[in-house]
Motif scaffolding. Structure first.
Motif, PDB file in Angstrom:
ATOM      1  N   LEU A 142      -7.871  10.903  -1.783  1.00  0.00           N
ATOM      2  CA  LEU A 142      -6.724  10.775  -2.996  1.00  0.00           C
ATOM      3  C   LEU A 142      -6.874   9.217  -3.252  1.00  0.00           C
ATOM      4  CD1 LEU A 142      -4.625  11.782  -4.676  1.00  0.00           C
ATOM      5  CD2 LEU A 142      -2.881  11.523  -2.813  1.00  0.00           C
ATOM      6  N   ALA A 143      -7.226   8.303  -2.530  1.00  0.00           N
ATOM      7  CA  ALA A 143      -7.100   6.894  -2.949  1.00  0.00           C
ATOM      8  C   ALA A 143      -8.746   6.374  -2.864  1.00  0.00           C
ATOM      9  CB  ALA A 143      -6.592   6.099  -2.121  1.00  0.00           C
ATOM     10  N   GLY A 144      -9.486   6.246  -3.907  1.00  0.00           N
ATOM     11  CA  GLY A 144     -10.918   6.031  -3.840  1.00  0.00           C
ATOM     12  C   GLY A 144     -11.220   4.986  -5.026  1.00  0.00           C
TER      13      GLY A 144
ATOM     14  N   ALA B   6      -6.040  -1.240   5.690  1.00  0.00           N
ATOM     15  CA  ALA B   6      -5.539  -2.272   5.691  1.00  0.00           C
ATOM     16  C   ALA B   6      -5.942  -3.040   7.075  1.00  0.00           C
ATOM     17  CB  ALA B   6      -3.973  -2.028   5.934  1.00  0.00           C
TER      18      ALA B   6
ATOM     19  N   LEU C 266       0.055   7.676  -5.808  1.00  0.00           N
ATOM     20  CA  LEU C 266      -1.111   8.681  -5.725  1.00  0.00           C
ATOM     21  C   LEU C 266      -0.639  10.107  -5.476  1.00  0.00           C
ATOM     22  CD1 LEU C 266      -3.555   6.286  -3.878  1.00  0.00           C
ATOM     23  CD2 LEU C 266      -3.650   7.049  -6.304  1.00  0.00           C
ATOM     24  N   GLU C 267       0.272  10.076  -4.416  1.00  0.00           N
ATOM     25  CA  GLU C 267       0.813  11.360  -4.221  1.00  0.00           C
ATOM     26  C   GLU C 267       1.734  11.990  -5.465  1.00  0.00           C
ATOM     27  OE1 GLU C 267       2.806  10.324  -0.420  1.00  0.00           O
ATOM     28  OE2 GLU C 267       1.266  11.591   0.613  1.00  0.00           O
TER      29      GLU C 267
ATOM     30  N   LEU D 258      -9.033  -5.201   6.111  1.00  0.00           N
ATOM     31  CA  LEU D 258      -8.495  -6.121   5.209  1.00  0.00           C
ATOM     32  C   LEU D 258      -8.025  -7.373   6.300  1.00  0.00           C
ATOM     33  CD1 LEU D 258      -7.198  -4.301   2.306  1.00  0.00           C
ATOM     34  CD2 LEU D 258      -9.293  -5.341   2.338  1.00  0.00           C
TER      35      LEU D 258
ATOM     36  N   ILE E 111      -0.405  -7.106   1.748  1.00  0.00           N
ATOM     37  CA  ILE E 111      -0.432  -6.492   2.973  1.00  0.00           C
ATOM     38  C   ILE E 111       0.144  -7.557   4.068  1.00  0.00           C
ATOM     39  CG2 ILE E 111      -1.663  -5.544   4.961  1.00  0.00           C
ATOM     40  CD1 ILE E 111      -3.930  -4.689   3.223  1.00  0.00           C
TER      41      ILE E 111
ATOM     42  N   ARG F  40     -10.671   7.827  -8.209  1.00  0.00           N
ATOM     43  CA  ARG F  40     -11.527   6.750  -8.244  1.00  0.00           C
ATOM     44  C   ARG F  40     -11.435   5.848  -9.623  1.00  0.00           C
ATOM     45  NH1 ARG F  40     -14.562  10.262  -4.894  1.00  0.00           N
ATOM     46  NH2 ARG F  40     -14.665   9.516  -2.800  1.00  0.00           N
TER      47      ARG F  40
ATOM     48  N   PHE G 151     -14.416   1.205   0.819  1.00  0.00           N
ATOM     49  CA  PHE G 151     -13.141   0.785   0.161  1.00  0.00           C
ATOM     50  C   PHE G 151     -12.593  -0.339   0.705  1.00  0.00           C
ATOM     51  CE2 PHE G 151      -8.862   3.268  -0.691  1.00  0.00           C
ATOM     52  CZ  PHE G 151      -9.073   2.811  -2.274  1.00  0.00           C
TER      53      PHE G 151
ATOM     54  N   GLN H 138      -7.453   3.660  -8.271  1.00  0.00           N
ATOM     55  CA  GLN H 138      -7.845   4.459  -7.120  1.00  0.00           C
ATOM     56  C   GLN H 138      -7.834   5.909  -7.373  1.00  0.00           C
ATOM     57  OE1 GLN H 138      -5.871   3.399  -3.457  1.00  0.00           O
ATOM     58  NE2 GLN H 138      -5.896   1.381  -3.962  1.00  0.00           N
ATOM     59  N   PHE H 139      -7.059   6.516  -8.160  1.00  0.00           N
ATOM     60  CA  PHE H 139      -6.548   7.725  -8.278  1.00  0.00           C
ATOM     61  C   PHE H 139      -7.938   8.530  -9.132  1.00  0.00           C
ATOM     62  CE2 PHE H 139      -5.016  11.837 -10.496  1.00  0.00           C
ATOM     63  CZ  PHE H 139      -4.329  12.292  -9.572  1.00  0.00           C
TER      64      PHE H 139
ATOM     65  N   LEU I 268      -5.361   4.906   4.576  1.00  0.00           N
ATOM     66  CA  LEU I 268      -5.006   3.552   4.142  1.00  0.00           C
ATOM     67  C   LEU I 268      -4.827   2.645   5.388  1.00  0.00           C
ATOM     68  CD1 LEU I 268      -2.959   4.312   0.872  1.00  0.00           C
ATOM     69  CD2 LEU I 268      -4.977   3.457   1.002  1.00  0.00           C
TER      70      LEU I 268
ATOM     71  N   LEU J 175       0.805  -1.108   0.109  1.00  0.00           N
ATOM     72  CA  LEU J 175      -0.132  -0.037   0.097  1.00  0.00           C
ATOM     73  C   LEU J 175       0.733   1.144  -0.042  1.00  0.00           C
ATOM     74  CD1 LEU J 175      -2.777  -0.967   2.593  1.00  0.00           C
ATOM     75  CD2 LEU J 175      -3.137  -0.557   0.063  1.00  0.00           C
TER      76      LEU J 175
ATOM     77  N   LEU K 118      -3.711  -9.156  -0.703  1.00  0.00           N
ATOM     78  CA  LEU K 118      -5.071  -8.879   0.140  1.00  0.00           C
ATOM     79  C   LEU K 118      -5.701  -7.672  -0.435  1.00  0.00           C
ATOM     80  CD1 LEU K 118      -6.798  -9.709   2.297  1.00  0.00           C
ATOM     81  CD2 LEU K 118      -4.799  -8.977   4.101  1.00  0.00           C
TER      82      LEU K 118
ATOM     83  N   ILE L 112      -4.884  10.558   1.646  1.00  0.00           N
ATOM     84  CA  ILE L 112      -3.549  10.356   1.856  1.00  0.00           C
ATOM     85  C   ILE L 112      -3.003  11.616   2.420  1.00  0.00           C
ATOM     86  CG2 ILE L 112      -1.492   9.457   1.065  1.00  0.00           C
ATOM     87  CD1 ILE L 112      -3.035   7.593  -0.946  1.00  0.00           C
ATOM     88  N   GLY L 113      -2.301  11.421   3.670  1.00  0.00           N
ATOM     89  CA  GLY L 113      -1.694  12.943   4.261  1.00  0.00           C
ATOM     90  C   GLY L 113      -2.862  13.756   4.284  1.00  0.00           C
TER      91      GLY L 113
ATOM     92  N   GLY M 289     -13.608   5.860  -0.219  1.00  0.00           N
ATOM     93  CA  GLY M 289     -12.108   6.155  -0.580  1.00  0.00           C
ATOM     94  C   GLY M 289     -11.695   6.677   0.949  1.00  0.00           C
TER      95      GLY M 289
END
Lengths: 379, 379
Positions: free
Chosen positions: B163-165, B92, A95-96, B95, A157, A130, B123, A127-128, B88, A88, A163, B157-158, B154
């Protein structure tokens, strides 16, 4: 797409439908065509090109010179690969970067590398915003015939493989045999192992092709020759044929799962030192022996499977097969993953598969005897 | 689903099509019906029920007694919520729990909580075995009319929100007005703000309903009454109507984005101390003023928007609006997120929206004057 209120008492109902379509094409990545492919796919929007350390080392300079020269605004970014970086954290890193680079929804992620890199890039793209488009360019044989064609992506993970994952079809898959020249012979054999698997499970034509000329892929100068391309293309077509019927795996009995039941446990138990393709070969071979002992696969079928592996220099034995608890745990995991039924694919003949659903059909004695037989046959 | 080879020179092509359908139903969660709903959805498979700290504190005992009593094998798991836990790491965690619990593909995640919890659970469900079913049960007004109905999920992130979705339609949405009794008045107003937004943007009937009886939701004893349910149901139907036309946001000009252009920057700048609904209200009000100054929304329309907010006790001013750089940065972000065009939704009349695509139509002077006018009108 419409909403309706036909469930008695429902406040509302929503139906969704999502379609995708992509082509797998041959193109020269290290020359101009990649740039025009990307331009047409992104309508001139910048792409975030993600490369593995190996690709960076061998091809980085050439890629940069065509991708970011002059007015091109594509970004080339290197990420670490290997099973332990399939995480992850790697997804978050991409993503960043994409966010910092202000990648828009109609831009594109482009992954150039092996299976691990493509899995990470596809998952980040899913994910970016969505779901952003991505292009997959496999640089190993295994990636070209398997990971690049798949619509699956995901990361590990901890010690749990894949996972976290998604189904995310790419916008395009580009195959370029030029990359294969620099792949090690050991890694080529890993790709061949997946090709053999597909042939045994679903495609007797591919199997015969491998018997006839599979060794050509071991010769680094011949890997981008016409006969080599034909084999790779046949393997890709076979894989697409399997996916087309069942892309989201609603049917959990999948022929392409041959060789993927015991192999995850072998890989994990070696701390992923055992490469995926080598583990798959061992699993396919054991499955063929089990099938033979169950009276499903005849002796000639079993011999031809073992002979093809031998002819291609692919090993079919691993000492961890004698760890009976490991095999039992792998079968438990497969059951959980496949909707609480075993769905173990076993070859019925070359190109034909049956599924064993019930653990009772796989008594411990059968497994022990099969392991012993495989050990002997592999010597 | 089929593969074909109709692109000239393509090795193969793959088409995929994915359909989903779900109902939004009223049901009593804290009594028997939840159990039978889950049984029918999972065909008896266990569910992983994920609750927020608030739900655990107020309803945990009751939920456990119906969900895990006797032969039920459902697992109730608590996760921390709040914007900083929308991460995230939380995904995790779920999951890993699902993996340890050996949840199979045909099992189900069930989220019971506010918007943050539903976003995390959705998510995680989208990723577990590359997509497992989930049931969304919102316990706040905002979650019931917004997050629970949405197919978006989603995490942050920071400092980058969502940002993740993914888009991941649930298997069912369950609405239970009983949960609203214990929601704070401030949080109810946040839900009302989203309802007002939907009314202004797309649904004049809902707007009129809120003018007539919106205040009933402020009375904790009346929140599960018939008139309150009618308002909530109307809001859900309005939202579903918007989603049905454009579930995956291929059209980036979305009426429901009204109030969601400046508000993300306001929330971020306060370190998420400013609740989402309050930020949305400020953004909707500013949009109405801008629209009025541009000659799009008439004076009567503007007055009715501001009056409805006032009548429901919802503030329409925040001092950060005077940070002009913050507003400009928010417009930049909106452009990047909406495919490099602004697509700013502005009310044309109650229930009707226009989109401003070009930043040149929003000169700095217009924004400054609108902010000043809103400040005065909000006093």
């Amino acid at each position: 797409m419409r909403s309706d209120y036909d469930r008695e008492g429902a406040i509302a109902s929503l139906r969704t439908e999502r379609r995708a379509r992509f082509d797998i094409v041959r193109s020269s990545v290290l020359a101009g065509p990649l740039v025009s492919e990307l331009e047409s796919l992104t309508k001139g929007r910048p792409a975030l090109v993600v490369v593995s350390p190996t690709v960076e080392r061998i091809y980085g300079h050439g890629l940069r010179s065509i991708l970011v020269s002059g007015r091109r605004r594509n970004l080339v970014h290197l990420i670490q690969t290997g099973e332990k970086n399939k995480s992850l954290e790697s997804v978050a890193e991409l993503l960043e970067i994409a966010n910092k680079f202000r990648l828009s929804r109609d831009a594109m992620f482009v992954g150039i590398g092996g299976g691990v890199l493509l899995d990470i890039v596809g998952f980040a793209a899913s994910q970016f915003r969505r779901g952003t488009g991505h292009v997959k360019i496999g640089t190993t044989l295994l990636a070209q015939v398997d990971a690049a064609v798949s619509i699956k992506c995901g990361v590990n993970i901890g010690t749990s493989k894949n996972l976290a994952g998604a189904f995310h079809p790419p916008e395009r898959v580009i195959v370029d045999g030029a990359f294969l020249r620099t792949v090690s012979e050991r890694d080529i054999r890993c790709g061949l192992a997946e090709m053999v698997k597909l042939g045994v499970a679903a495609d007797s034509g591919l199997f015969e092709g491998l018997v006839r000329s599979g060794r050509i892929l071991l010769d680094s100068d011949a890997r981008d020759s016409d006969p080599a391309r034909e084999l790779v293309d046949a393997s890709i077509r076979g894989m697409v044929g399997e996916l087309a019927e069942n892309p989201f795996e609603h049917d959990l009995s999948r022929r392409v799962d041959l060789g993927h039941t015991i192999s995850p446990a072998l890989e994990a138990a070696t701390g992923y030192k055992l490469p995926h393709g080598e583990a798959v070969a061992v699993d396919v071979a054991l499955s063929a022996v089990i099938s033979n002992r169950m009276g499903i696969l005849d002796d000639m079928g079993l011999d031809s499977v073992l002979e093809l592996f031998r002819g291609l220099g692919i090993g079919t034995w691993h000492r961890l097969l004698e760890d009976f608890a490991l095999i039992e745990a792998a079968l438990d995991d497969a059951e959980a993953h496949r909707g609480r039924r075993l769905r173990l694919p076993l070859p019925l003949a070359i190109g034909r598969t049956v599924f064993v659903d019930d653990r009772e059909d796989l008594p411990p004695s059968l497994i022990r005897e099969s392991v012993a037989q495989l050990r002997e046959a592999s010597e």
